[in-house]
Motif scaffolding. Sequence first.
Motif, PDB file in Angstrom:
ATOM      1  N   ALA A 107      46.093  29.484  39.370  1.00  0.00           N
ATOM      2  CA  ALA A 107      47.478  29.268  39.341  1.00  0.00           C
ATOM      3  C   ALA A 107      48.162  30.355  38.442  1.00  0.00           C
ATOM      4  O   ALA A 107      49.014  30.973  38.992  1.00  0.00           O
ATOM      5  N   ALA A 108      47.521  31.125  37.687  1.00  0.00           N
ATOM      6  CA  ALA A 108      48.085  32.473  36.961  1.00  0.00           C
ATOM      7  C   ALA A 108      48.172  33.321  38.050  1.00  0.00           C
ATOM      8  O   ALA A 108      49.504  34.084  37.921  1.00  0.00           O
ATOM      9  N   ILE A 109      47.252  33.743  38.684  1.00  0.00           N
ATOM     10  CA  ILE A 109      47.350  34.763  39.495  1.00  0.00           C
ATOM     11  C   ILE A 109      47.846  34.494  40.825  1.00  0.00           C
ATOM     12  O   ILE A 109      48.772  35.177  41.232  1.00  0.00           O
ATOM     13  N   ALA A 110      47.829  33.242  41.492  1.00  0.00           N
ATOM     14  CA  ALA A 110      48.349  33.235  42.666  1.00  0.00           C
ATOM     15  C   ALA A 110      49.775  32.483  42.675  1.00  0.00           C
ATOM     16  O   ALA A 110      50.750  33.203  43.431  1.00  0.00           O
ATOM     17  N   ALA A 111      50.164  31.750  41.489  1.00  0.00           N
ATOM     18  CA  ALA A 111      51.562  31.304  41.681  1.00  0.00           C
ATOM     19  C   ALA A 111      52.362  32.096  40.626  1.00  0.00           C
ATOM     20  O   ALA A 111      53.570  32.070  40.808  1.00  0.00           O
ATOM     21  N   PHE A 112      51.954  32.890  39.807  1.00  0.00           N
ATOM     22  CA  PHE A 112      52.707  33.626  38.734  1.00  0.00           C
ATOM     23  C   PHE A 112      52.514  35.096  38.899  1.00  0.00           C
ATOM     24  O   PHE A 112      53.115  36.078  38.142  1.00  0.00           O
ATOM     25  N   GLY A 113      51.405  35.539  39.766  1.00  0.00           N
ATOM     26  CA  GLY A 113      51.249  36.970  39.862  1.00  0.00           C
ATOM     27  C   GLY A 113      50.638  37.790  38.686  1.00  0.00           C
ATOM     28  O   GLY A 113      50.883  38.650  38.506  1.00  0.00           O
ATOM     29  N   ALA A 114      49.993  37.075  37.847  1.00  0.00           N
ATOM     30  CA  ALA A 114      49.277  37.469  36.541  1.00  0.00           C
ATOM     31  C   ALA A 114      48.176  38.522  37.003  1.00  0.00           C
ATOM     32  O   ALA A 114      47.689  38.331  38.093  1.00  0.00           O
ATOM     33  N   ARG A 115      48.027  39.263  36.164  1.00  0.00           N
ATOM     34  CA  ARG A 115      46.904  40.359  36.362  1.00  0.00           C
ATOM     35  C   ARG A 115      45.704  39.426  36.351  1.00  0.00           C
ATOM     36  O   ARG A 115      45.254  38.886  35.540  1.00  0.00           O
ATOM     37  N   PRO A 116      44.768  39.711  37.254  1.00  0.00           N
ATOM     38  CA  PRO A 116      43.494  39.202  37.333  1.00  0.00           C
ATOM     39  C   PRO A 116      42.576  39.585  36.409  1.00  0.00           C
ATOM     40  O   PRO A 116      42.723  40.718  35.658  1.00  0.00           O
ATOM     41  N   PRO A 117      41.538  38.740  35.964  1.00  0.00           N
ATOM     42  CA  PRO A 117      40.582  39.238  34.977  1.00  0.00           C
ATOM     43  C   PRO A 117      39.973  40.328  35.402  1.00  0.00           C
ATOM     44  O   PRO A 117      39.414  40.642  36.263  1.00  0.00           O
ATOM     45  N   THR A 118      39.554  41.383  34.370  1.00  0.00           N
ATOM     46  CA  THR A 118      38.836  42.278  34.669  1.00  0.00           C
ATOM     47  C   THR A 118      37.509  42.241  35.073  1.00  0.00           C
ATOM     48  O   THR A 118      36.735  43.059  35.803  1.00  0.00           O
ATOM     49  N   ASN A 119      36.845  41.306  34.271  1.00  0.00           N
ATOM     50  CA  ASN A 119      35.429  41.200  34.390  1.00  0.00           C
ATOM     51  C   ASN A 119      35.077  39.584  34.609  1.00  0.00           C
ATOM     52  O   ASN A 119      35.158  38.911  33.840  1.00  0.00           O
ATOM     53  N   LEU A 120      35.233  39.505  35.884  1.00  0.00           N
ATOM     54  CA  LEU A 120      35.227  38.025  36.300  1.00  0.00           C
ATOM     55  C   LEU A 120      33.649  37.505  35.795  1.00  0.00           C
ATOM     56  O   LEU A 120      33.553  36.191  35.273  1.00  0.00           O
ATOM     57  N   PRO A 121      32.603  37.971  36.141  1.00  0.00           N
ATOM     58  CA  PRO A 121      31.310  37.453  35.462  1.00  0.00           C
ATOM     59  C   PRO A 121      31.161  37.184  34.203  1.00  0.00           C
ATOM     60  O   PRO A 121      30.739  36.058  33.690  1.00  0.00           O
ATOM     61  N   LEU A 122      31.678  38.260  33.357  1.00  0.00           N
ATOM     62  CA  LEU A 122      31.643  38.106  31.845  1.00  0.00           C
ATOM     63  C   LEU A 122      32.675  36.901  31.403  1.00  0.00           C
ATOM     64  O   LEU A 122      32.335  36.296  30.463  1.00  0.00           O
TER      65      LEU A 122
END
Length: 229
Positions: A107-122
């Motif tokens: 929701a943060a990324i798709a709806a609000f354009g938030a910056r994605p997490p740098t390290n998704l596995p972490l």
Amino acid sequence: MKAFTALTTIELRLLLRDPASVFFMMAFPMMLLVLKRGDSGAVPGYIAMISAVGGLGALPGIVAGYRERKVLKRLGTTPISPVLLLGAQLVAQVAAALIGSALLVVAAIAAFGARPPTNLPLLAVAILLCSVMVCALGFVIAAVVRNTRGASLIGMLVEFPMLFLAGAAVPREALPDSLRAIGGFLPLTPGVDVLTAAWTGAAALFPMMILAGIIVAGTAVAAALFRWE
């Protein structure tokens, strides 16, 4: 293994059917995100909140209720060990935290354009560690407080101050120095730190080690104090 899988599925279904758990683990963080206008800096704290709601707000009362209703005692006379039920509850809480966190991140990324997490596995590992850590504390509460109401109350009394002092609901930088100093000693603080580090790409080894230590210590204390009846 089949028995454990079945128990875990049942525990997760019961958890997701509980209106309070669903609201505070999934809907409430979304509402806060809207108020923050999708600020990506708030997302790691809200993920920690999701974990705390499950591990401290729900788990102690659930486990104490099983003991109070003699469920654990009756399981002791069957091939299904009470340990399996407690393990299933742990996995269900972690799974619910992962689901709620995934919905929040999307929701943060798709709806609000938030910056994605740098390290998704972490980030996934951080969510797992944070969730297991608060569950370990929840088991300690359930071990010490033997009745359902008392365990639920103590869990919430532990949970809510941590949400505000550990940086989950409010950034620690916004707190007065005295409260920020207190927050530095709370178990949820390294959880927020490692989630933030995973999101921003900063170093996360030290807070991960602290979380691992709390998990080991909490599990040991809960195991030493826990009684089936």
